[in-house]
Motif scaffolding. Sequence first.
Motif, PDB file in Angstrom:
ATOM      1  N   ALA A   1       0.829  -1.209   0.000  1.00 12.65           N
ATOM      2  CA  ALA A   1       0.000   0.000   0.000  1.00 12.65           C
ATOM      3  C   ALA A   1       0.861   1.255   0.000  1.00 12.65           C
ATOM      4  O   ALA A   1       1.976   1.262   0.517  1.00 12.65           O
ATOM      5  CB  ALA A   1      -0.922  -0.004   1.211  1.00 12.65           C
TER       6      ALA A   1
ATOM      7  N   LYS B   1       0.233   4.002   1.664  1.00 10.19           N
ATOM      8  CA  LYS B   1       0.300   4.460   3.056  1.00 10.19           C
ATOM      9  C   LYS B   1       0.108   3.237   3.942  1.00 10.19           C
ATOM     10  O   LYS B   1      -0.535   2.272   3.532  1.00 10.19           O
ATOM     11  CB  LYS B   1      -0.806   5.474   3.335  1.00 10.19           C
ATOM     12  CG  LYS B   1      -0.666   6.747   2.520  1.00 10.19           C
ATOM     13  CD  LYS B   1      -1.769   7.720   2.837  1.00 10.19           C
ATOM     14  CE  LYS B   1      -1.625   8.981   1.999  1.00 10.19           C
ATOM     15  NZ  LYS B   1      -2.725   9.908   2.247  1.00 10.19           N
TER      16      LYS B   1
ATOM     17  N   SER C   1      -1.231   0.391   5.802  1.00  8.93           N
ATOM     18  CA  SER C   1      -2.601  -0.106   5.756  1.00  8.93           C
ATOM     19  C   SER C   1      -2.678  -1.551   6.197  1.00  8.93           C
ATOM     20  O   SER C   1      -1.669  -2.249   6.274  1.00  8.93           O
ATOM     21  CB  SER C   1      -3.162  -0.006   4.333  1.00  8.93           C
ATOM     22  OG  SER C   1      -3.178   1.317   3.890  1.00  8.93           O
TER      23      SER C   1
ATOM     24  N   LYS D   1      -4.781  -5.074   5.150  1.00  3.27           N
ATOM     25  CA  LYS D   1      -5.600  -5.724   4.134  1.00  3.27           C
ATOM     26  C   LYS D   1      -6.696  -6.507   4.836  1.00  3.27           C
ATOM     27  O   LYS D   1      -6.440  -7.223   5.805  1.00  3.27           O
ATOM     28  CB  LYS D   1      -4.741  -6.646   3.278  1.00  3.27           C
ATOM     29  CG  LYS D   1      -5.418  -7.114   2.029  1.00  3.27           C
ATOM     30  CD  LYS D   1      -4.415  -7.777   1.103  1.00  3.27           C
ATOM     31  CE  LYS D   1      -5.059  -8.018  -0.238  1.00  3.27           C
ATOM     32  NZ  LYS D   1      -4.083  -8.465  -1.219  1.00  3.27           N
TER      33      LYS D   1
ATOM     34  N   ASN E   1      -9.032  -2.607   2.097  1.00  5.24           N
ATOM     35  CA  ASN E   1      -7.883  -2.245   2.913  1.00  5.24           C
ATOM     36  C   ASN E   1      -8.240  -0.986   3.664  1.00  5.24           C
ATOM     37  O   ASN E   1      -9.149  -0.261   3.282  1.00  5.24           O
ATOM     38  CB  ASN E   1      -6.621  -2.066   2.058  1.00  5.24           C
ATOM     39  CG  ASN E   1      -6.786  -0.972   1.048  1.00  5.24           C
ATOM     40  OD1 ASN E   1      -6.718   0.192   1.391  1.00  5.24           O
ATOM     41  ND2 ASN E   1      -7.033  -1.328  -0.201  1.00  5.24           N
ATOM     42  N   ALA E   2      -7.560  -0.768   4.754  1.00  9.27           N
ATOM     43  CA  ALA E   2      -7.889   0.378   5.588  1.00  9.27           C
ATOM     44  C   ALA E   2      -6.629   0.930   6.227  1.00  9.27           C
ATOM     45  O   ALA E   2      -5.757   0.177   6.650  1.00  9.27           O
ATOM     46  CB  ALA E   2      -8.885  -0.040   6.668  1.00  9.27           C
ATOM     47  N   GLN E   3      -6.552   2.235   6.292  1.00 11.05           N
ATOM     48  CA  GLN E   3      -5.419   2.901   6.933  1.00 11.05           C
ATOM     49  C   GLN E   3      -5.712   3.014   8.428  1.00 11.05           C
ATOM     50  O   GLN E   3      -5.976   4.084   8.954  1.00 11.05           O
ATOM     51  CB  GLN E   3      -5.184   4.265   6.299  1.00 11.05           C
ATOM     52  CG  GLN E   3      -4.782   4.163   4.858  1.00 11.05           C
ATOM     53  CD  GLN E   3      -4.695   5.519   4.195  1.00 11.05           C
ATOM     54  OE1 GLN E   3      -4.752   6.557   4.835  1.00 11.05           O
ATOM     55  NE2 GLN E   3      -4.564   5.506   2.887  1.00 11.05           N
TER      56      GLN E   3
ATOM     57  N   THR F   1      -3.660   1.422  10.854  1.00  9.86           N
ATOM     58  CA  THR F   1      -2.516   0.927  11.620  1.00  9.86           C
ATOM     59  C   THR F   1      -2.241   1.740  12.877  1.00  9.86           C
ATOM     60  O   THR F   1      -1.643   1.222  13.816  1.00  9.86           O
ATOM     61  CB  THR F   1      -1.252   0.872  10.746  1.00  9.86           C
ATOM     62  OG1 THR F   1      -1.016   2.176  10.192  1.00  9.86           O
ATOM     63  CG2 THR F   1      -1.404  -0.142   9.623  1.00  9.86           C
TER      64      THR F   1
ATOM     65  N   ALA G   1      -5.573  -0.180  -4.993  1.00 11.28           N
ATOM     66  CA  ALA G   1      -5.081   0.309  -3.708  1.00 11.28           C
ATOM     67  C   ALA G   1      -3.555   0.293  -3.678  1.00 11.28           C
ATOM     68  O   ALA G   1      -2.946   1.003  -2.905  1.00 11.28           O
ATOM     69  CB  ALA G   1      -5.628  -0.555  -2.585  1.00 11.28           C
TER      70      ALA G   1
END
Length: 114
Positions: A46, A48, A50, A52, A67-69, A71, A95
């Motif tokens: 990714a 940035k 992230s 999964k 996926n998401a930021q 972390t 992504a």
Amino acid sequence: MLGESRAKLPLQLRGASGMPEISWEDFEKVDVRVGRVVDAGPFPKARKPSIKLAVDVGPGLGIKESNAQLTDHYTPEELRGRQVLAVVNFPPRNAAPASRARCWCSGCRMKRAP
């Protein structure tokens, strides 16, 4: 009073976030489902930092990738089993190289225990 000053703004700035408002008809086109994160792991490709995600959004749709930021807020282990809101009718989006998100997910951030 607030309504009056808001009415004077250009249409594209009237949304609470500063984003353009959408019509009710546009909102009705968004297919939002409750899903459960069945798998989560690091996403090193990714752009940035992230995580999964694999999200089960139910019969007929099955498991969607996203996926998401997150972390800064969660570890992958903390996300497994959590429910999320998933928009499932967006087109796939790149992504990272060789990765395509199949849905957009959101949830309510919970504070970590100290």
